[in-house]
Design an enzyme around this catalytic site. Structure first.
Site, PDB file in Angstrom:
ATOM      1  CD  GLU A   1      -3.007   0.862   2.302  1.00 58.10           C
ATOM      2  OE1 GLU A   1      -3.933   1.673   2.389  1.00 58.10           O
ATOM      3  OE2 GLU A   1      -2.857  -0.096   3.095  1.00 58.10           O
ATOM      4  CG  HIS A   2       0.632   3.550   2.719  1.00 58.05           C
ATOM      5  ND1 HIS A   2       0.953   2.713   3.772  1.00 58.05           N
ATOM      6  CD2 HIS A   2      -0.646   3.926   2.909  1.00 58.05           C
ATOM      7  CE1 HIS A   2      -0.092   2.602   4.560  1.00 58.05           C
ATOM      8  NE2 HIS A   2      -1.074   3.319   4.064  1.00 58.05           N
TER       9      HIS A   2
ATOM     10  N   GLY B   1       6.486   3.408   4.492  1.00 54.85           N
ATOM     11  CA  GLY B   1       6.357   4.135   5.744  1.00 54.85           C
ATOM     12  C   GLY B   1       5.283   3.551   6.636  1.00 54.85           C
TER      13      GLY B   1
ATOM     14  CE  LYS C   1       2.237  11.792  17.952  1.00 55.37           C
ATOM     15  NZ  LYS C   1       1.296  10.961  17.215  1.00 55.37           N
TER      16      LYS C   1
ATOM     17  N   GLY D   1     -12.217   4.241  24.289  1.00 55.80           N
ATOM     18  CA  GLY D   1     -10.839   3.810  24.504  1.00 55.80           C
ATOM     19  C   GLY D   1      -9.957   4.990  24.852  1.00 55.80           C
TER      20      GLY D   1
ATOM     21  CB  ALA E   1      -1.177   6.487  22.896  1.00 57.15           C
TER      22      ALA E   1
ATOM     23  CB  VAL F   1      -3.810  -2.155  16.786  1.00 53.09           C
ATOM     24  CG1 VAL F   1      -3.985  -0.655  16.629  1.00 53.09           C
ATOM     25  CG2 VAL F   1      -2.622  -2.462  17.688  1.00 53.09           C
TER      26      VAL F   1
ATOM     27  CG  HIS G   1      10.016   4.069  19.738  1.00 54.95           C
ATOM     28  ND1 HIS G   1       8.843   4.764  19.583  1.00 54.95           N
ATOM     29  CD2 HIS G   1      10.026   3.654  21.033  1.00 54.95           C
ATOM     30  CE1 HIS G   1       8.182   4.778  20.727  1.00 54.95           C
ATOM     31  NE2 HIS G   1       8.878   4.109  21.619  1.00 54.95           N
TER      32      HIS G   1
ATOM     33  CG  HIS H   1      19.140  27.742  35.297  1.00 61.43           C
ATOM     34  ND1 HIS H   1      17.922  27.404  35.859  1.00 61.43           N
ATOM     35  CD2 HIS H   1      19.243  29.094  35.384  1.00 61.43           C
ATOM     36  CE1 HIS H   1      17.325  28.512  36.275  1.00 61.43           C
ATOM     37  NE2 HIS H   1      18.103  29.550  36.002  1.00 61.43           N
TER      38      HIS H   1
END
Length: 478
Positions: free
Chosen positions: A36-37, A39, A51, A194, A197, A285, A333, A457
């Site tokens: 499909e794509h 990534g 994001k 739900g 995240a 999922v 990740h 700082h």
């Protein structure tokens, strides 16, 4: 032969394409099969475009609160199509970048759907979905249908939205994250089922953009994988923003009308109905293990995920699995790191099995949430004698200057050894801060070394230092 490779990776998501690139770097003749794509879901429909949406919401929030910073902004508004178009544009740009990286590393891309016919052979058929986004057409001469052989086949097919009976998405009234990222119009009211995240990020986005939002969570707390103290802090912040949250609750029925949905919600022994414009189903999922030929080969699957040994190896020699399809945590990740461990193990390099306890998790709602390692509850359940340190944002100069003085950093140490067992944060930019604790845990840093480290700082990172100091009765600014 042209159709023979050292390594074939099935799936071109974050885990798949990273594994393929590392494979090529190690000298393997490598191909990626993608239906499909490039990534995967993360880049095209998950991590990245959400994001972009949340960034638009963040700026919109600041524009509406300009006076808090001594500024003025009049007639503040938004065009939801322009917001979503920007999000899609970001994904399209990165999608093309993945293709260029694979080409640069001489990785062949095979377009279609793969099925294992033998441990060292796959059959690729035409994809039932369009191959890529319109702005990134399939290059001429790209490989496609046919039979391909490889000494090593790595499955990286990812996952898809879980569907529960009675909550089946229809693309119009009941959405998954696919539809939620491209609303044809801004809903005035929304029910999110739900509070992981995905659910909380969409709740945060739509509430910031003006929708009335209700979140329903089956478990006793929102963000169930997070430390309960952090989750409670986040819930208070979200409720203050106007989000209604029902925990220990279940949607038992959906009644669809022409342009609205009435949900029957059972919570705490009571039943109520909630009528909204749209419903987002964010109940987790499911691994994409179907139609891969795994059953015929005898590849072991447990609770929907392919079973691996920590190095990506399955019980069938020559067949490997990484990323979401190999089970939780289902994070990009994690998939990338898992893939690198897998291919380097195949090469014979010295590797270490993936330590899932050291994989950070981030949620990009407002306020942000980030964590790594054991929660306080899990540490106690494991029988650890612990020290807990906390530092609130309201004691940090940079946070106050940013106008973001609501938040919390929490750290958990083994009292006997000084080992950092876990770190949990909520507040501005904590998703950028958590890596400091991740590095510390991987380097087996003790509390003494963290206390002796000099933090710049004024920065938000100083709160990480102060939380460590607090665990040992040495906090300065609180």
């Amino acid at each position: 032969m042209a159709n023979e490779y050292d390594v074939i990776v099935i799936g071109g998501g974050p885990g798949g394409y990273v594994t393929a690139i590392r494979s090529a770097q190690l000298g393997f003749k490598t191909a990626v099969v993608e239906r499909e794509h490039l990534g995967g879901i993360c880049l095209n429909w998950g991590c990245i475009p959400t994001k972009a949406l949340l960034r638009s919401a963040e700026i919109y929030h600041y524009m509406n609160h300009a006076k808090d910073y001594g500024l003025s902004a009049e007639k503040v508004g938004f065009d939801i199509k322009a917001v979503t178009d920007r999000s899609r544009g970001v994904s399209g740009r990165l999608n093309g970048g993945v293709g260029m990286l694979l080409k640069k590393n001489k990785v062949d891309v095979i377009w279609g759907e793969a099925q294992l016919t033998k441990p060292d052979e796959i059959k690729v058929s035409a994809s039932k979905k369009p191959p890529v986004q319109p702005q990134n057409p399939v290059p001429k001469g790209t490989l496609g249908e046919g039979t391909y052989k490889a000494k090593h086949i790595i499955i990286a097919t990812g996952a898809r939205p879980r569907v529960l009976p009675g909550l089946e998405p229809d693309g119009k009234l009941v959405w998954t994250y696919f539809e939620a990222m491209m609303p044809p119009a801004m809903p005035k009211s929304l029910l999110v089922v739900g509070s992981g995240a995905i659910g909380i990020e969409f709740a945060s986005f739509y509430r910031t953009m003006g929708a009335e939002v209700t979140v329903v969570e089956l478990l006793p707390q929102i963000l169930p994988v997070e430390d309960d103290e952090i989750a409670k802090h986040v819930q208070k912040r979200l409720e203050k923003q106007g989000i209604k949250i029902l925990t220990g609750a279940k949607v038992s029925k959906l009644d669809k009308k022409g342009d609205s949905v009435t949900a029957t919600v059972d919570a705490n022994g009571k039943t109520e109905t909630i009528t909204v414009d749209r419903v987002i189903s964010a109940v987790g999922v499911a691994c994409n293990t179907e139609n891969l030929g795994l059953e015929a080969l005898g590849v072991k699957i447990d609770r929907g995920a392919i079973v691996t040994d920590g190095y990506g190896r399955t019980n069938v020699k020559g067949v490997y699995a990484i990323g979401d399809v190999a089970g939780p945590p289902m994070l990009a990740h994690k998939a990338e790191h898992e893939g690198v461990v897998c291919i380097e193990t195949i090469k014979g390099l010295k590797t270490h099995p993936l330590d899932k306890n050291k994989i950070p998790g981030c949620t990009y709602c407002h306020p942000q949430v980030a964590s790594v390692g054991l929660t306080e509850k899990k540490a106690k359940e494991a029988g650890r004698d612990i020290r807990v340190g906390r530092f609130q944002f309201l004691g940090n100069g940079k946070a106050i200057a940013l106008g973001e003085d609501q938040g919390l950093v929490k750290v958990i140490f083994d009292k006997k050894t000084g080992e950092l067992l876990g770190a949990h944060m909520t507040g501005a930019e904590v998703t950028e801060l958590i890596q400091g604790f991740v590095v510390a845990m991987n380097c087996e840093t003790t509390e003494e070394e963290l206390m002796h480290a000099v933090f710049p700082h004024p920065t938000l990172s100083e709160m990480m230092h102060e939380a460590v100091l607090d665990a040992y009765g040495r906090v300065i600014h609180m």
